[in-house]
Design a protein around this motif. Structure first.
Motif, PDB file in Angstrom:
ATOM      1  N   ARG B 101      58.259  -8.686  -5.245  1.00 51.56           N
ATOM      2  CA  ARG B 101      57.443 -10.688  -5.310  1.00 51.56           C
ATOM      3  C   ARG B 101      57.469 -10.948  -6.395  1.00 51.56           C
ATOM      4  N   GLY B 102      56.913 -10.247  -7.420  1.00 50.22           N
ATOM      5  CA  GLY B 102      56.382 -10.451  -8.722  1.00 50.22           C
ATOM      6  C   GLY B 102      57.037 -10.275  -9.445  1.00 50.22           C
ATOM      7  N   THR B 103      58.509 -10.279  -9.880  1.00 53.25           N
ATOM      8  CA  THR B 103      58.689  -9.282 -11.345  1.00 53.25           C
ATOM      9  C   THR B 103      59.171 -10.764 -12.210  1.00 53.25           C
ATOM     10  N   ALA B 104      58.804 -10.987 -13.312  1.00 50.82           N
ATOM     11  CA  ALA B 104      59.313 -12.079 -13.901  1.00 50.82           C
ATOM     12  C   ALA B 104      59.069 -12.157 -15.474  1.00 50.82           C
ATOM     13  N   GLY B 105      59.662 -12.736 -16.061  1.00 48.34           N
ATOM     14  CA  GLY B 105      59.690 -12.566 -17.521  1.00 48.34           C
ATOM     15  C   GLY B 105      59.058 -12.688 -18.061  1.00 48.34           C
ATOM     16  N   ILE B 106      58.240 -12.985 -19.690  1.00 44.67           N
ATOM     17  CA  ILE B 106      56.871 -13.210 -19.414  1.00 44.67           C
ATOM     18  C   ILE B 106      57.679 -13.175 -21.641  1.00 44.67           C
ATOM     19  N   THR B 107      56.609 -14.423 -22.410  1.00 41.91           N
ATOM     20  CA  THR B 107      56.401 -14.234 -22.945  1.00 41.91           C
ATOM     21  C   THR B 107      55.417 -14.307 -23.949  1.00 41.91           C
ATOM     22  N   THR B 108      55.214 -13.883 -25.163  1.00 38.38           N
ATOM     23  CA  THR B 108      54.086 -13.788 -26.100  1.00 38.38           C
ATOM     24  C   THR B 108      53.936 -15.551 -26.613  1.00 38.38           C
ATOM     25  N   ASP B 109      54.243 -15.907 -26.772  1.00 36.63           N
ATOM     26  CA  ASP B 109      54.229 -17.268 -27.122  1.00 36.63           C
ATOM     27  C   ASP B 109      54.087 -18.718 -26.081  1.00 36.63           C
ATOM     28  N   ALA B 110      53.414 -19.382 -26.796  1.00 38.00           N
ATOM     29  CA  ALA B 110      53.331 -20.394 -25.386  1.00 38.00           C
ATOM     30  C   ALA B 110      54.936 -21.630 -25.809  1.00 38.00           C
ATOM     31  N   ALA B 111      55.434 -21.038 -26.851  1.00 39.15           N
ATOM     32  CA  ALA B 111      56.735 -22.028 -26.813  1.00 39.15           C
ATOM     33  C   ALA B 111      57.432 -21.352 -25.941  1.00 39.15           C
ATOM     34  N   GLY B 112      57.556 -20.250 -25.971  1.00 38.33           N
ATOM     35  CA  GLY B 112      58.577 -19.012 -25.354  1.00 38.33           C
ATOM     36  C   GLY B 112      59.608 -18.483 -25.793  1.00 38.33           C
ATOM     37  N   LYS B 113      59.433 -18.354 -27.062  1.00 36.93           N
ATOM     38  CA  LYS B 113      60.750 -18.202 -28.307  1.00 36.93           C
ATOM     39  C   LYS B 113      59.951 -16.329 -28.181  1.00 36.93           C
ATOM     40  N   HIS B 114      58.799 -14.998 -27.992  1.00 36.18           N
ATOM     41  CA  HIS B 114      59.143 -14.001 -28.134  1.00 36.18           C
ATOM     42  C   HIS B 114      58.629 -13.001 -27.132  1.00 36.18           C
ATOM     43  N   PHE B 115      59.964 -13.229 -26.175  1.00 40.58           N
ATOM     44  CA  PHE B 115      60.248 -12.808 -25.066  1.00 40.58           C
ATOM     45  C   PHE B 115      59.067 -11.204 -25.098  1.00 40.58           C
ATOM     46  N   GLY B 116      58.906 -10.772 -24.214  1.00 47.60           N
ATOM     47  CA  GLY B 116      57.798  -9.986 -23.581  1.00 47.60           C
ATOM     48  C   GLY B 116      58.228  -8.604 -22.509  1.00 47.60           C
ATOM     49  N   GLY B 117      59.364  -8.724 -22.739  1.00 48.67           N
ATOM     50  CA  GLY B 117      59.823  -8.374 -21.337  1.00 48.67           C
ATOM     51  C   GLY B 117      59.678  -8.563 -19.888  1.00 48.67           C
ATOM     52  N   VAL B 118      60.887  -7.711 -19.261  1.00 54.12           N
ATOM     53  CA  VAL B 118      60.919  -9.172 -17.464  1.00 54.12           C
ATOM     54  C   VAL B 118      59.101  -7.282 -16.761  1.00 54.12           C
ATOM     55  N   ILE B 119      57.875  -7.998 -16.846  1.00 55.17           N
ATOM     56  CA  ILE B 119      57.548  -7.388 -16.056  1.00 55.17           C
ATOM     57  C   ILE B 119      56.748  -7.295 -14.050  1.00 55.17           C
TER      58      ILE B 119
END
Lengths: 439, 404
Positions: B101-119
């Motif tokens: 129930r908690g699969t989501a994409g994350i970014t390592t910056d607030a602006a959402g430019k650096h995609f970190g992967g789907v975790i």
């Protein structure tokens, strides 16, 4: 002549029973393994909607912010785009779909409540996808327009709740609403469940869930959204969802639209229509991108790599196995034919042509192929029985149809003839004089 | 043993020799790759979940509105905690090998430019991380004030525990403690590192992504109910789960107990890897059949050659060759043919592996599979030829005196 060759072949095969049995066994296991996997491949990669699939298309537009959907539009549509495209009625037939799980109770059956998959869709769905009915029929356009509380249920659910009896007119309690059953489907098992196929390219080849059974409850799109409000989940979102489960105004994709377009002009017109829709939405500021896409049904299935990678791997493996079996048979036939060199020498000396010897050897190989084919067919049946016992969604689909049955024998005979070719050529090249000398 | 005469004899049977060698080559290629795939599947099946699976079970409830959630949750929790033998009951949105129930994409910056992967976000109530038994190897476990209330789909912020695999992926070589990441506008800070915490659906992800998960502490709310983690002593767990389901059916009769998803974690793991197990089983079956067919082919051809050379064998015996010599002749012959096949087979195995790597995301075949495959085929060849060779050795010298 053929009858004579057949007689010779049978005599020769009887003479060395062990070698014959080995050849037949090799052909049988090779054919059995390859035909089992080929049958599964055939079932999984086939056309789920024969005769109609060329006219079915999956329009896609992109409502995400700039730079979000880099690889083309997302796999589903946002609510507003989907409803806009649907309301334009530009296609011959068209169906909106949204998936959810709904709680089902029956007033007259004392079963604990259950959760079943529900499809909210529009009335063209059943005609467009040639869905067969056992009792009753689809809801009418008037039912949909008045947001009537009606539903069509699967034969599975009808069996579970009503023991297979005609349940048209009966009431189901879906979540908190009373809904009248207007139709019961016949067993309907499209393979794959094409209209729910999406996100296959992210699945790492684990796509057997695409071969699941269709939903148990079908409701008119807008009444369905009302009845099961709060239980609709997103395919994906690009912003915060203020009201999870209620996605009409959320920045999410979760609705799909399927259209039927009967000829090439209509297809071109529809492509132009969604392009102009995207332009117009961009002008209004709702879209950031004007990218659109409209694959046909079969293109969409290919794009989603519907056939599980394990199944493809098994097929390759089975054919490598068949190749090994064939090498085996070639070796054994060669041994067998050349062992009879002296006999062949006598026949040649008595006037048989090279062609006659070649034909005679091929007939012998063919007999091995036919008997091996019977063995292969039995092994294929066993193989498919094993597949049916596997814990996968498509297990119940694994049956040998007439075409594959015929193909099993065709492949077995073709394989053994191919295997017999080289040894027969060698045998027909035997020099008569040399053989007669040693007698 | 002289190899020269054997090679000379094989030259007379060039076609048959080539065929057997090709068959061995193909068998070698398939054998190496199939064994490699089996070992890959078995490794995948034994993935470390990072939690005490044997002591854990889950119960899943559905079929109620978010408005009813608090009431249903209270009654369900009371019923579950009253089950004798239950050590703890906690709330956890996703379950290892279970509901996701908690699969989501994350970014390592607030602006959402650096995609970190789907975790995977494991959003858990108080006590759930301790109940899981996930090992914190750096930083700290959640504290009482880490558990924020939330009303949306997921908490807006939080202090999280991250798996070391995910930390290494997001910030290679750096200390992850204190690092931040974002999911849309929600902001999270890493305060602890977990040794392992497997995703609910590991088979849907490539090997290096199977441990990309974080634990996010939260107070139970409308979107964190109905998914319970039960802990009990391993021996007692099946009984506890049975009792728990029975008492829930009485305590919350109006909701739906999702029995398909309510199991012990041991059962859930078995179910998650059912396809891999089936595939491994199928491969074992194919390998067995393949080796059997290959062996029978060798037996067939060797028998034929023995029969063909009866007279020659008799002559050799008559002029002084021992039984052992004859036996060794056929064994050496087989060894030479199989060796030829293996040389070709190794190249073929590598080519097959390259193809599989391209289409099925299989890693490169480790080199030690090749000698292992070779040994297996040598052994198979020797075993298969033993019968015919013994028969050849038994040919009496007197055969030489008889005409054919």
């Amino acid at each position: 002549m053929f009858a004579y060759y057949l007689d010779l072949a049978l005599r020769s095969l009887k003479r060395n029973k062990v070698l014959t049995a080995l050849m037949i066994l090799a052909i049988a296991v090779g054919i059995g393994a390859s035909m089992t996997t080929l049958t599964v491949m055939h079932l999984l990669s086939g056309d789920p909607l024969p005769g109609r699939s060329q006219q079915i298309f999956y329009p896609q537009v992109d409502a995400t912010p700039a730079g979000y959907a880099k690889g083309g539009p997302l796999d589903m549509l946002d609510y507003h785009s989907a409803v806009d495209l649907w309301s334009a009625h530009r296609a011959d037939r068209q169906a909106l779909i949204a998936n959810s799980e709904v709680k089902v109770r029956t007033p007259d059956v004392s079963l604990p409540p259950l959760m079943v998959p529900m499809l909210a869709t529009t009335s063209d769905f059943f005609a467009m996808f040639k869905v067969p009915f056992r009792y009753g029929s689809a809801w009418t356009a008037a039912d949909a327009a008045s947001r009537a509380r009606v539903a069509v249920i699967s034969s599975d659910l009808n069996d579970r709740l009503f023991g297979g009896a005609d349940s048209v007119g009966k009431i189901l309690r879906l979540k908190d609403s009373d809904v009248r059953i207007v139709g019961v489907l016949q067993t309907w098992r499209p393979s794959p469940l094409f209209y729910d196929v999406r996100a296959g390219r992210f699945a790492e080849g684990q796509t057997s869930s695409f071969y699941d059974k269709p939903e148990d409850v079908f409701m008119p799109f807008f009444s369905g959204l009302e009845v099961n409000a709060g239980n609709f989940w997103q395919f994906t979102c690009w912003g915060k969802v203020a009201t999870p489960g209620h996605l009409q105004d959320a920045p999410c994709v979760w609705v799909a639209l399927w259209v039927q377009l009967d000829d090439a002009t209509k297809v071109a017109d529809y492509r132009a229509f969604i392009a102009s829709y995207a332009q117009q939405q961009k002008a209004l500021g709702r879209f950031a991108s004007t990218q659109t896409r409209m694959p046909s049904l079969m293109q969409w299935l290919v794009f989603n790599h519907v056939v599980p990678s394990d199944v493809k791997l098994q097929t390759w493996l089975a054919f490598a196995f068949l190749a090994i079996c064939l090498f085996n048979v070639i070796g054994l036939l060669l041994a067998k034919f050349l062992r009879r060199s002296s006999e062949i020498g006598v026949r040649r000396a008595l006037g048989a042509s090279r062609g006659a010897i070649f034909a005679q050897c091929l007939v012998e190989a063919g007999v091995v192929g036919v008997v091996g084919g019977i063995g292969g067919w039995l092994r294929t049946l066993t193989g498919l029985w094993l597949v049916r016992r596997q814990p996968v969604e498509y297990a119940d689909l694994a049956h040998l149809d007439l075409g594959m049955f015929g193909l099993t024998f065709a492949v077995a005979v073709a394989a053994s003839l191919a295997a017999g070719f080289l040894p027969a050529l060698r045998a027909s090249g035997v020099a008569p004089a040399l053989q007669l000398k040693t007698l | 043993m002289q190899i020269q005469p054997i090679l000379a004899a094989l030259k007379k049977h060039r076609l048959a020799t080539t065929l057997i060698a090709l068959e061995i080559a193909l068998a070698c290629a398939v054998l190496c790759n199939a064994c490699f795939i089996i070992s890959q599947r078995i490794t995948a099946m034994h993935i470390d979940s990072g939690v005490d699976e044997a002591a854990l079970a889950t119960v899943q409830l559905t079929g109620y509105d978010s408005a009813q959630a608090a009431d249903v949750d209270a009654r369900a929790l009371a019923a579950l905690r009253a089950v004798p033998g239950v050590e703890s009951v906690s709330l956890l949105n996703s379950i290892p090998f279970g509901s996701r129930r908690g699969t989501a994409g994350i970014t390592t910056d607030a602006a959402g430019k650096h995609f970190g992967g789907v975790i995977e976000f494991y959003v858990g109530g108080p006590g759930s991380l301790r109940a899981l038994g996930a090992k914190v190897i750096a930083g700290r476990a959640p504290q009482a004030d880490d558990f924020h209330a939330f009303t949306g789909f997921m908490p807006d912020q939080g202090s999280v525990q991250i798996t070391q695999a995910l930390a290494e992926h997001l910030w290679p070589g750096a200390d992850p403690l204190g690092k931040e990441f974002w999911m849309l506008k929600s902001h999270f800070r890493v305060v602890g590192v977990l040794k392992n915490l497997v995703r609910p659906d590991p088979t849907g992800w490539s090997a290096e992504r199977r441990q990309w998960a974080v634990f996010l502490p939260a107070q139970p709310g409308p979107y964190l109910t109905g998914s319970y983690l039960l802990r009990a002593s391993p021996g007692d767990l099946p009984r506890v789960l049975r009792d728990a389901l029975a008492s829930l059916a009485k305590a919350v009769p109006e909701v739906v107990i999702d029995r398909e998803a309510s199991h012990t974690l041991t059962d859930l793991r078995r179910d998650v890897f059912k396809n891999d197990r089936a595939m491994a089983g199928m491969l074992v079956g194919v390998i067995t059949a393949m080796l059997l067919v290959t062996a029978l082919g060798i037996v067939g051809l060797a028998s034929f050659w023995v029969a063909q050379r009866r007279r020659q064998i008799g002559v050799r015996r008559a002029i002084g060759a021992t039984r052992r010599d004859i036996l060794h002749y056929f064994q050496t012959e087989n060894f030479l043919i199989v060796t030829g096949g293996i040389v070709l087979g190794m190249a073929l195995a590598f080519a097959l592996n390259l193809t599989l790597m391209k289409f099925y995301e299989l890693p490169r075949l480790p080199l030690y599979y090749l000698p292992l495959g070779a040994m297996a085929l040598w052994a198979l060849g020797q075993l298969a030829v033993l019968g015919p060779a013994l028969r050849a050795a038994a040919v009496p010298p007197v055969v030489a005196t008889r005409s054919a």
